[in-house]
Design a protein around this motif. Structure first.
Motif, PDB file in Angstrom:
ATOM      1  N   GLU A  11       7.445 -11.621  -1.334  1.00  0.00           N
ATOM      2  CA  GLU A  11       8.546 -12.344  -0.697  1.00  0.00           C
ATOM      3  C   GLU A  11       9.397 -13.071  -1.739  1.00  0.00           C
ATOM      4  O   GLU A  11      10.624 -13.108  -1.633  1.00  0.00           O
ATOM      5  N   ARG A  49       1.423 -11.395  -0.796  1.00  0.00           N
ATOM      6  CA  ARG A  49       2.597 -11.459   0.086  1.00  0.00           C
ATOM      7  C   ARG A  49       3.599 -12.483  -0.445  1.00  0.00           C
ATOM      8  O   ARG A  49       4.808 -12.238  -0.444  1.00  0.00           O
ATOM      9  N   ARG A  63      -0.551  -8.048   4.542  1.00  0.00           N
ATOM     10  CA  ARG A  63      -0.830  -8.873   5.719  1.00  0.00           C
ATOM     11  C   ARG A  63      -2.168  -9.598   5.598  1.00  0.00           C
ATOM     12  O   ARG A  63      -2.382 -10.631   6.226  1.00  0.00           O
ATOM     13  N   THR A  94      11.488  -8.907   8.642  1.00  0.00           N
ATOM     14  CA  THR A  94      10.072  -8.562   8.761  1.00  0.00           C
ATOM     15  C   THR A  94       9.492  -8.196   7.403  1.00  0.00           C
ATOM     16  O   THR A  94      10.226  -7.828   6.477  1.00  0.00           O
ATOM     17  N   LEU A  95       8.180  -8.265   7.303  1.00  0.00           N
ATOM     18  CA  LEU A  95       7.506  -7.857   6.070  1.00  0.00           C
ATOM     19  C   LEU A  95       7.809  -6.389   5.767  1.00  0.00           C
ATOM     20  O   LEU A  95       8.018  -6.019   4.610  1.00  0.00           O
ATOM     21  N   GLU A  96       7.861  -5.565   6.799  1.00  0.00           N
ATOM     22  CA  GLU A  96       8.178  -4.149   6.586  1.00  0.00           C
ATOM     23  C   GLU A  96       9.574  -3.974   5.996  1.00  0.00           C
ATOM     24  O   GLU A  96       9.772  -3.162   5.086  1.00  0.00           O
ATOM     25  N   GLN A  97      10.531  -4.757   6.459  1.00  0.00           N
ATOM     26  CA  GLN A  97      11.884  -4.685   5.897  1.00  0.00           C
ATOM     27  C   GLN A  97      11.886  -5.129   4.438  1.00  0.00           C
ATOM     28  O   GLN A  97      12.582  -4.534   3.608  1.00  0.00           O
ATOM     29  N   LEU A 109       1.766  -2.686   3.567  1.00  0.00           N
ATOM     30  CA  LEU A 109       1.811  -3.669   4.648  1.00  0.00           C
ATOM     31  C   LEU A 109       0.416  -4.122   5.045  1.00  0.00           C
ATOM     32  O   LEU A 109       0.170  -5.310   5.258  1.00  0.00           O
TER      33      LEU A 109
END
Length: 74
Positions: free
Chosen positions: A64, A60, A54, A14-17, A50
């Motif tokens: 990533e 983002r 998002r 996930t993005l949070e992770q 986040l």
């Protein structure tokens, strides 16, 4: 769309992770040095980061990409 993505290193992450692990690895100052975005420089938090990431695809993508280059196995 296939559920199997063997060539996607972010599959199942996930993005949070992603943000949490990068923050634990680099700290907020280190993240701000690597990716120049205000959510890492001005009163940073996982929640505010986040929210921004998002809504902002280019940022983002950078986060990533940093995650992949930092934690890529192999």
């Amino acid at each position: 769309m296939s559920n199997e993505q063997p060539n996607n290193p972010l599959h199942g992450v996930t993005l949070e992770q992603v943000v949490t692990r990068l923050q634990e690895h680099y700290g907020w100052d280190g993240l701000a040095q690597r990716i120049n975005i205000n959510c890492f420089k001005s009163d940073p938090s996982i929640k505010s980061s986040l929210k921004f990431l998002r809504k902002t695809q280019w940022a983002r993508d950078k986060v990533e990409s940093l995650y992949i280059s930092t934690f890529e196995e192999g």
